[in-house]
Scaffold this active site. Structure first.
Site, PDB file in Angstrom:
ATOM      1  N   GLY A 285      83.314  22.422  50.172  1.00 55.02           N
ATOM      2  CA  GLY A 285      82.966  21.633  51.413  1.00 55.02           C
ATOM      3  C   GLY A 285      83.476  22.109  52.893  1.00 55.02           C
ATOM      4  O   GLY A 285      82.852  21.454  53.664  1.00 55.02           O
TER       5      GLY A 285
ATOM      6  N   CYS B 237      53.673  21.224  42.754  1.00 56.69           N
ATOM      7  CA  CYS B 237      55.184  21.549  42.836  1.00 56.69           C
ATOM      8  C   CYS B 237      55.377  22.612  44.047  1.00 56.69           C
ATOM      9  O   CYS B 237      54.810  23.403  44.341  1.00 56.69           O
ATOM     10  CB  CYS B 237      55.471  22.305  41.523  1.00 56.69           C
ATOM     11  SG  CYS B 237      55.388  21.398  39.983  1.00 56.69           S
TER      12      CYS B 237
ATOM     13  N   CYS C  11      56.431  25.719  38.364  1.00 54.69           N
ATOM     14  CA  CYS C  11      54.686  25.233  38.432  1.00 54.69           C
ATOM     15  C   CYS C  11      54.204  26.341  37.328  1.00 54.69           C
ATOM     16  O   CYS C  11      53.482  26.050  36.369  1.00 54.69           O
ATOM     17  CB  CYS C  11      54.242  25.159  39.594  1.00 54.69           C
ATOM     18  SG  CYS C  11      52.739  24.083  39.564  1.00 54.69           S
TER      19      CYS C  11
END
Lengths: 227, 256, 289
Positions: free
Chosen positions: C29, C262, C268
């Site tokens: 992070g 999608c 998809c």
């Protein structure tokens, strides 16, 4: 309760050629609980000066001023602040308050700073204002807009809100009508009765004779330059 | 009684020029101290040294912390000092825009200090913000307005609410009434006095306005050329000034 | 073969970037500064992501690029071609087959494995930037873990919209320490940030790289009484019928006709090949015919 021992005071005016003006020399005075002493002497003799020295408003160069257990002359600021909140009251001739603060709050303040419950403080303030004939419609207004006499009575109400063991009164009855004057004298008598040591300046001879146990002539301690 | 703040020989130099020097004093809980002096007298430098915004060159600023008693804030680590300034300390700037986030709503401004100390309940934060807006006489329906649409006096009151919401014990104020209209000043003074009394706050107020210190401060320090030249009870210093400069200062202002 | 060095960047630069990546993985992070290079594409087109991809690609990798979930948009196609040309790596549109996936604004629906790397393109890496313009101050806030300001942003959201309206680039706290901007992915994707794959974030213009190692705790910030909720259109995919994927809305005509599908085209397509059929799939097929 209040003991003044050999105090002296002079002003040094640094911006006027460092002129030194002695105003009090070797004054001594003692006031017992329940006693009221009047400071007398010609205008300019130093009555207000002595009173302000006792309150710590003026510095004292030498000597000792005991109020209760505290020596005003050598006390630290915080000790004086505490003394003024809990022991030594002062009714001056001038009302000095934050503009916009209501009369009720002004009178209740000495109680609030000593930790009183707000409702009780307000009750006491109302009773005092009622007794001193301040019209109820003015209570919510700031006293800065009041007439001289009204301001004086607000000042007295404020000074008597908290039961100080020692009280300084600077002309408490000046500019009061006979009814209010009688009320103020009554309040002073009550303070005496509960044991307050009182020092006052009264130009009102009748009042002085009526309420004061003795007189203290500051002229005796006024340095020569005045005469 | 332990002093809340114990200041010992604080000094700050700007190159060869003295910012402030040899300043020592104790501040006790509930006391309000005023610092007066003309521009350049070192009063703002001193305040910034005390509040940890400036690193003094010498001296100690000891604060009576809740957990460990007196700690020197000059030598404590920066995270600790920043934590103090979010919790037990508050700083009210002269210009509200220096102390507010102008692009954040009034409620967000007040809530920030709460969230900084891990308040994580939106409803509670908002309720507290509303309570504080009320205490500084800003109506609750302005809570979602940004300070940019507030008047100068309102911005200053919002800044005070934002600072006091975490219940600090020591508030530093730099000319808190400067730049406001006289009537707005009076209202603010009244508010500050009430908050100081109700919360038992200690405060250090820097100002050049003697009327402000007479009404707000119990004690007074007079500064000139970086040094404290006189100190004492506020009314005593103003009514019976001892130092030549203080006498000049007091006699120079219109009667207050 | 081409005249380019493998994956365009010179070896020194790739080493420099790899060092930044390793530092980022070591401090999850944390935004690691790096000397971002000029790339043969404008800022905003994924220069940060491209540099990170260039630094991690090996000749054996199989590379996939998606933009908003789709493999066939201009941005995705040009970056994919870029590495085909400069690195000669194999490419794919199948999430399951890729070893390095560069993405803009999405995390693939198919959970990633430990042998996969996801590279994000990041426009503004600093989550505190919105409220605190000073870089010096935001760095100090990160180092001292002063994150109250982040919640001020969420507070403002609720006070203005009644809910946390932040729908993408939703701030997260990584491993209980750094607050991180997950790049402008929809907050629907936030729960997927805790994954088996390696996640690398590159911001070219801002010259920052940061990372989330596999199986790292990533918590979306919220309030106790306004908990984080990943949201999507309340609909099923009109092509493949999926109810668990993030959907794009497509306006079909000027008579209010619309459809949802999608955003992850591979997801998809894979489902449709497997026989799943959405509500409008048949109608579309007729149109095409």
């Amino acid at each position: 309760m209040i003991t003044v021992e050999n105090v002296s005071k002079s002003f040094t005016l640094h911006n006027q050629g460092a002129a030194e003006i002695p105003v009090m020399h070797d004054a001594s005075l003692s006031v017992a609980p329940g006693e009221c002493v009047a400071l007398v002497g010609a205008s300019g003799a130093g009555k207000s000066t002595l009173m302000r020295m006792i309150y710590g408003n003026y510095l004292t160069q030498s000597g000792k001023i005991m109020v209760g257990d505290l020596d005003i002359v050598s006390a630290a600021p915080r000790e004086l602040i505490h003394l003024r909140r809990t022991t030594l009251g002062y009714v001056s001739q001038f009302l000095r308050v934050v503009p916009r603060v209501s009369t009720l709050d002004v009178v209740a303040e000495p109680l609030m700073v000593t930790g009183s419950n707000r409702d009780l403080a307000m009750e006491r303030a109302k009773a005092l204002l009622l007794r001193l004939n301040i019209p109820q419609r003015l209570w919510r207004l700031s006293p800065t807009t009041f007439s001289g006499g009204e301001q004086q009575r607000v000042n007295i109400a404020r000074g008597f809100a908290y039961p100080y063991p020692a009280l300084l009164l600077d002309e408490p009855t000046a500019s009061l009508d006979p009814t209010n004057r009688a009320t103020v004298l009554e309040m002073i008598a009550e303070a005496k009765a509960r044991g307050a040591a009182i020092i006052g300046i009264f130009h009102d001879h009748a009042a002085r004779d009526k309420i004061c146990d003795r007189e203290f002539d500051v002229t005796a301690f006024t340095p020569d330059k005045l005469s | 009684m332990t002093p809340l703040l114990q200041v010992e020989n604080i000094a700050k130099m700007y190159g060869a020029r003295i910012g402030c020097a040899n300043v020592s004093f104790d501040l006790y809980p509930g006391e309000v101290m005023g610092i007066v002096g003309e521009s350049g007298s070192g009063k703002s430098t001193l305040l910034n040294c005390l509040a940890g915004h400036l690193q003094p060159d010498a001296g100690a600023v000891c604060f009576d912390t809740r957990t460990e008693g007196l700690r020197n804030t000059v030598t404590m680590s920066e995270p600790e000092r920043r934590m103090l300034s979010r919790t037990d300390w508050a700083f009210v700037h002269q210009h509200a825009r220096d102390g507010l986030r102008m692009n954040v709503s009034a409620g967000g401004n007040v809530g920030e200090r709460l969230m900084a100390v891990n308040a994580r309940h939106y409803g509670d934060i908002r309720a507290k913000a509303i309570d504080w807006l009320g205490r500084v006489e800003i109506s609750a329906d302005r809570i979602d307005d940004r300070p940019t649409v507030f008047s100068g006096g309102m911005q200053q009151r919002l800044q005070i609410a934002r600072n006091l919401v975490t219940g600090p014990r020591l508030v530093f104020m730099d000319e808190p009434t400067g730049g406001l209209d006289v009537s707005v000043q009076a209202r603010l003074l009244d508010l500050l006095r009430g908050l100081v009394r109700e919360m038992g706050l200690s405060a250090i107020i820097v100002t050049h306005d003697l009327a402000v210190v007479r009404l707000l401060a119990d004690r007074l320090m007079v500064m000139k050329d970086g040094h404290v030249i006189e100190s004492g009870l506020t009314d005593q210093v103003l009514d019976d000034p001892q130092h030549a400069y203080t006498q000049l200062l007091v006699s120079s202002v219109l009667q207050v | 073969m081409t005249d380019y060095n493998f994956a365009y960047l010179d070896e020194q630069t790739k080493r420099m970037i790899r060092r930044a990546i390793l530092k980022g993985l070591a401090i999850p992070g944390y935004q690691v500064p790096f000397a971002s290079r000029e790339m043969p594409m404008p800022y905003g087109w994924g220069t940060g992501g491209v540099q990170v991809s260039a630094a991690v690609l090996t000749p054996e990798d199989r590379f996939k690029v998606i933009d908003q979930g789709a493999d066939d948009t201009t941005n995705a196609v040009s970056i994919r071609r870029f590495f085909e040309k400069t690195a000669g790596v194999a490419v794919t549109e199948a999430t399951a087959e890729a070893s390095v996936i560069q993405t803009r604004h999405r995390i693939p629906e198919l959970p990633l494995r430990e042998d996969q790397i996801l590279v994000y393109q990041v426009p503004i890496p600093e989550p505190l930037r919105f409220l605190e313009p000073s870089e010096v101050e935001t760095r100090k806030m990160h180092s001292l873990e002063e994150y109250g300001l982040m919640h001020v942003k969420l507070y403002e959201d609720i006070s203005q919209h009644g809910t946390i309206a932040t729908a993408y680039a939703y701030p997260v706290k990584v491993e209980g320490r750094y607050v991180m901007d997950p790049s402008p992915i929809p907050k629907f994707d936030n729960p997927k940030l805790e994954m088996a794959g390696v996640q690398l974030f590159g911001a070219g213009r801002e010259q920052r790289i940061y990372a989330v190692p596999p199986y790292t705790q990533v918590v979306s910030l919220d309030f106790d009484d306004y908990p984080f909720a990943p949201t999507k259109a309340d609909h099923a995919c009109d092509l493949c019928g999926a109810t668990d994927s993030y959907l794009d809305e497509l306006i079909m005509d000027d008579a209010g006709g619309r459809m949802f599908m999608c955003s992850d085209t591979d997801y998809c397509g894979t489902r449709r090949v497997a026989g799943h059929v959405g509500a409008q799939a048949a109608a579309l097929a007729e149109d095409a015919a």
